[in-house]
Scaffold this motif. Sequence first.
Motif, PDB file in Angstrom:
ATOM      1  N   LEU A   1      -4.511   5.012  18.389  1.00 14.15           N
ATOM      2  CA  LEU A   1      -4.416   4.107  17.225  1.00 14.15           C
ATOM      3  C   LEU A   1      -5.738   3.333  16.066  1.00 14.15           C
ATOM      4  CD1 LEU A   1      -0.119   3.590  17.314  1.00 14.15           C
ATOM      5  CD2 LEU A   1      -2.271   4.768  15.579  1.00 14.15           C
ATOM      6  N   PHE A   2      -5.520   2.817  17.312  1.00  7.87           N
ATOM      7  CA  PHE A   2      -6.695   1.465  16.794  1.00  7.87           C
ATOM      8  C   PHE A   2      -8.138   1.531  17.605  1.00  7.87           C
ATOM      9  CE2 PHE A   2      -3.290  -1.155  15.371  1.00  7.87           C
ATOM     10  CZ  PHE A   2      -2.686  -1.494  16.091  1.00  7.87           C
ATOM     11  N   GLU A   3      -8.954   2.751  17.730  1.00  3.81           N
ATOM     12  CA  GLU A   3     -10.109   3.246  18.236  1.00  3.81           C
ATOM     13  C   GLU A   3     -10.817   2.959  17.028  1.00  3.81           C
ATOM     14  OE1 GLU A   3     -11.686   6.846  19.867  1.00  3.81           O
ATOM     15  OE2 GLU A   3     -10.594   6.006  21.317  1.00  3.81           O
ATOM     16  N   ALA A   4     -12.118   2.655  17.011  1.00  4.83           N
ATOM     17  CA  ALA A   4     -12.695   2.130  15.642  1.00  4.83           C
ATOM     18  C   ALA A   4     -13.296   3.458  15.278  1.00  4.83           C
ATOM     19  CB  ALA A   4     -14.050   1.392  16.614  1.00  4.83           C
ATOM     20  N   PRO A   5     -13.408   4.007  14.532  1.00  6.78           N
ATOM     21  CA  PRO A   5     -13.662   5.188  14.182  1.00  6.78           C
ATOM     22  C   PRO A   5     -15.731   5.489  14.947  1.00  6.78           C
ATOM     23  CG  PRO A   5     -13.949   4.239  12.271  1.00  6.78           C
ATOM     24  CD  PRO A   5     -13.323   3.166  13.043  1.00  6.78           C
ATOM     25  N   PRO A   6     -16.052   6.837  14.642  1.00  6.19           N
ATOM     26  CA  PRO A   6     -17.726   7.096  15.413  1.00  6.19           C
ATOM     27  C   PRO A   6     -18.444   5.751  14.734  1.00  6.19           C
ATOM     28  CG  PRO A   6     -16.345   8.802  15.066  1.00  6.19           C
ATOM     29  CD  PRO A   6     -16.018   7.580  14.384  1.00  6.19           C
TER      30      PRO A   6
ATOM     31  N   ALA B   1     -19.015 -10.377   7.358  1.00  2.25           N
ATOM     32  CA  ALA B   1     -18.104 -11.010   7.273  1.00  2.25           C
ATOM     33  C   ALA B   1     -16.815 -10.260   6.147  1.00  2.25           C
ATOM     34  CB  ALA B   1     -17.399 -12.189   6.541  1.00  2.25           C
ATOM     35  N   GLU B   2     -17.288  -9.893   4.845  1.00  2.00           N
ATOM     36  CA  GLU B   2     -16.187  -8.880   4.072  1.00  2.00           C
ATOM     37  C   GLU B   2     -16.647  -7.431   4.886  1.00  2.00           C
ATOM     38  OE1 GLU B   2     -17.663 -12.188   0.332  1.00  2.00           O
ATOM     39  OE2 GLU B   2     -18.715 -10.302   0.737  1.00  2.00           O
ATOM     40  N   LEU B   3     -17.552  -7.221   5.227  1.00  2.11           N
ATOM     41  CA  LEU B   3     -17.473  -5.132   5.984  1.00  2.11           C
ATOM     42  C   LEU B   3     -16.505  -5.693   7.224  1.00  2.11           C
ATOM     43  CD1 LEU B   3     -21.610  -4.608   6.023  1.00  2.11           C
ATOM     44  CD2 LEU B   3     -20.014  -3.873   4.492  1.00  2.11           C
ATOM     45  N   HIS B   4     -16.379  -7.013   7.743  1.00  4.75           N
ATOM     46  CA  HIS B   4     -15.921  -6.540   9.169  1.00  4.75           C
ATOM     47  C   HIS B   4     -14.359  -6.675   8.783  1.00  4.75           C
ATOM     48  CE1 HIS B   4     -17.994  -7.045  12.064  1.00  4.75           C
ATOM     49  NE2 HIS B   4     -18.108  -6.375  12.167  1.00  4.75           N
ATOM     50  N   ALA B   5     -13.890  -7.328   7.197  1.00  2.00           N
ATOM     51  CA  ALA B   5     -12.565  -7.368   6.388  1.00  2.00           C
ATOM     52  C   ALA B   5     -11.948  -6.230   6.543  1.00  2.00           C
ATOM     53  CB  ALA B   5     -12.266  -8.045   5.822  1.00  2.00           C
ATOM     54  N   ARG B   6     -12.981  -5.246   5.424  1.00  2.00           N
ATOM     55  CA  ARG B   6     -12.928  -4.268   5.241  1.00  2.00           C
ATOM     56  C   ARG B   6     -12.329  -2.671   5.758  1.00  2.00           C
ATOM     57  NH1 ARG B   6     -16.321  -4.409  -0.703  1.00  2.00           N
ATOM     58  NH2 ARG B   6     -14.652  -2.058  -1.478  1.00  2.00           N
ATOM     59  N   LEU B   7     -14.022  -2.806   7.138  1.00  2.00           N
ATOM     60  CA  LEU B   7     -13.360  -1.589   7.755  1.00  2.00           C
ATOM     61  C   LEU B   7     -12.372  -1.477   8.608  1.00  2.00           C
ATOM     62  CD1 LEU B   7     -17.669  -2.085   8.177  1.00  2.00           C
ATOM     63  CD2 LEU B   7     -16.298  -0.493   7.388  1.00  2.00           C
TER      64      LEU B   7
ATOM     65  N   HIS C   1     -10.263  -1.834  12.246  1.00  2.00           N
ATOM     66  CA  HIS C   1     -10.354  -2.780  13.178  1.00  2.00           C
ATOM     67  C   HIS C   1     -11.445  -2.156  13.923  1.00  2.00           C
ATOM     68  CE1 HIS C   1      -9.004  -5.654  15.509  1.00  2.00           C
ATOM     69  NE2 HIS C   1      -8.941  -4.654  16.805  1.00  2.00           N
ATOM     70  N   GLY C   2     -12.246  -2.243  14.671  1.00  2.00           N
ATOM     71  CA  GLY C   2     -12.771  -2.349  15.748  1.00  2.00           C
ATOM     72  C   GLY C   2     -14.490  -2.236  15.237  1.00  2.00           C
ATOM     73  N   CYS C   3     -14.288  -2.029  14.102  1.00  2.00           N
ATOM     74  CA  CYS C   3     -16.083  -1.352  14.020  1.00  2.00           C
ATOM     75  C   CYS C   3     -16.912  -2.755  13.795  1.00  2.00           C
ATOM     76  CB  CYS C   3     -16.092  -1.447  12.298  1.00  2.00           C
ATOM     77  SG  CYS C   3     -15.243   0.422  11.231  1.00  2.00           S
ATOM     78  N   ASN C   4     -18.553  -1.956  14.022  1.00  2.00           N
ATOM     79  CA  ASN C   4     -19.704  -2.961  14.623  1.00  2.00           C
ATOM     80  C   ASN C   4     -20.528  -2.658  13.031  1.00  2.00           C
ATOM     81  OD1 ASN C   4     -21.426  -3.548  15.457  1.00  2.00           O
ATOM     82  ND2 ASN C   4     -21.862  -2.945  17.179  1.00  2.00           N
ATOM     83  N   ALA C   5     -20.408  -3.837  11.894  1.00  2.00           N
ATOM     84  CA  ALA C   5     -20.410  -3.140  10.743  1.00  2.00           C
ATOM     85  C   ALA C   5     -22.711  -3.926  10.852  1.00  2.00           C
ATOM     86  CB  ALA C   5     -20.441  -4.439   9.928  1.00  2.00           C
ATOM     87  N   PRO C   6     -23.298  -4.528  11.816  1.00  2.00           N
ATOM     88  CA  PRO C   6     -24.003  -4.674  11.672  1.00  2.00           C
ATOM     89  C   PRO C   6     -25.145  -3.377  12.614  1.00  2.00           C
ATOM     90  CG  PRO C   6     -22.889  -6.873  12.878  1.00  2.00           C
ATOM     91  CD  PRO C   6     -22.191  -5.410  12.563  1.00  2.00           C
TER      92      PRO C   6
END
Lengths: 216, 216, 261
Positions: free
Chosen positions: A9-14, A36-42, A44-49
Amino acid sequence: MTDTPEESLFEAPPLAEQERMVEAILFASATPVTIAELHARLPHGCNAPAALEELAKRYDGRGVQVRRIGEAWAIRTAPDLAFLMTRETVETRKLSRAAVETLAIVAYHQPVTRAEIEEVRGVSVSKGTVEQLLELDWIKLGKRRDTPGRPVTFVVTRNFLDHFGLSSARDLPGLKELRAAGLLDSAGPPDLTPDTPEEDEDQDDMFTPSPAEEEN
Amino acid sequence: MTDTPEESLFEAPPLAEQERMVEAILFASATPVTIAELHARLPHGCNAPAALEELAKRYDGRGVQVRRIGEAWAIRTAPDLAFLMTRETVETRKLSRAAVETLAIVAYHQPVTRAEIEEVRGVSVSKGTVEQLLELDWIKLGKRRDTPGRPVTFVVTRNFLDHFGLSSARDLPGLKELRAAGLLDSAGPPDLTPDTPEEDEDQDDMFTPSPAEEEN
Amino acid sequence: MPEDFIEGPARDDVAEGLAAEALIVDVEGFEGPLDVLLTLARTQKVDLRTISVLQLARQYLRFVEKARELRLELAADYLVMAAWLAFLKSRLLLPPDPTDEGPSAEDLAAHLAFQLERLEAMRKAAARLMALDHLGRDVFARGEPQGLERSRKVVWTATLLDLMQGYSRLRTRDDFRPFVMDRKGVLTMEEALDRLRPLIGHLGDWTDLMTFLPEGWDVDPARRRSATASTFAATLELAKNGRLDLRQDETFGPIRIKGRP
């Protein structure tokens, strides 16, 4: 029920999907978007950098580019295509010489007090000049200097970096050379100068490596 | 002078370059761009439709897409990522007193006309209150009353019963139970019952099997 | 221009003269004395690091003199700089005083040269900065930003308890209704007065008060009490005004009234 219903359920997308998401968000925004804004919108668990890095690579050499602006990222048209864009150009108010010089001094010397700006220019800085730069959101107030009177300092903003296409204040043109030539150091005169003593005291801080670069 | 000096001067850039240009133009434009507008802005000899086609292919499956809007083209967020563009803030608010009372009257007296609700509440019922309850799907229109003017009646919905954990409107506690539960804190003189005789008469109807239950 | 300020071979060549003229005409265009000095220094056509501060001081003083001759208003900071440069010039020309504390004339001159070099450097930096690609001129942001829609979803809640309390509130409201007199069962004193006034003129004899109760007010006990009380109060009022006389022959006996002529 599968083995790990909760986790899935909480796995980040590929990562490829995260890259698409970052792409959509950056495209939608006219202003730089922070990590931070990216992480807030992506999700859960995404790696924006990591997604940004992939995305930047993908747009390398394209008509638009993924650009880092301080701690934020934005998509901007490639500078070599500026000639196509004449229609979009918005006439900006022409800056006075005093304003341009003041801006440069803030950018290269930040954080810098008004007295220090005046020291470099040898003339008092008019209120209007500072106000214009503040209004353009190119400079902002930094921390107060820990010297008598606790004068406010000025630093450049993310908007400044965005406007001039700089990833950080370290990318200012000729910064290294100016520093190597000692022209960003405080070589305050000993005593007998037209400058008042308290300004000299300030100068010790004046040209230390700028914390504003990290801040922005 | 070479063989075709004139032509080479106006030679269109390679298609890949045209694609970059179209990309930058679409990105920076505030409105969708027509083929004619593209041709007007691109260097002489460019093939905008071909460049657009290449560009659209390149964006296929990406976070943004090249989309045709009428006779013009624009870059838009991929529909499946639209959710990233909205930040939904859910705010939980208590239903207003007027709405609670109106809802309670419908629940206890259904089917009930607006005039009857107003009679019980002693004040007129605002349109907004009724609409809000209709929108929440807690009340709905029942059968018209067989009286002059044939006014519409309101009844509670299945959704109402679900929300309040009732299996039927008959499960609503009666006045005696309310008093026993301490909800009626009227410790009025014993001879003065809160229910006037004529109201009691109404109540007999009030708790007759509700048509709303069957309807829902 | 005082001749004693000129030492050594004067470099008053034509170009410098023209520059000085231009300077004076444009004095208002200068951004302070340091700016003037920098412009003057450029006429030396040497690296700012090897500039002759002595010569620069002379040039500046000449500039100020000229401005005065032309009766141009010079701001105070130009004059302060002139005074300081005159002082520096004399220090540079005289052999150093070994007892003198503080920085040497050479230190001061070096600092002035540094200030000029720094100002020049910042000017160049400013020019390079402004030559960068500008957002909105060379580089463009998204023309049609979508922004972040902030959709606010309001969820309305109410509990069964709210519902029941709301209903209870409605059903018990009557208990707490503000007290209102039942006007139907009350005869006011004003009504009694209005009734009595036209009648008493014809009263030649003592008449029982109770006969003055309005018709229909003598059956229901509550109404009779009200009518009796207000009629009695009205007769007292009329007696006070001298319109009638009252008498009661015995305790709890009938009250009788008679009009005064």
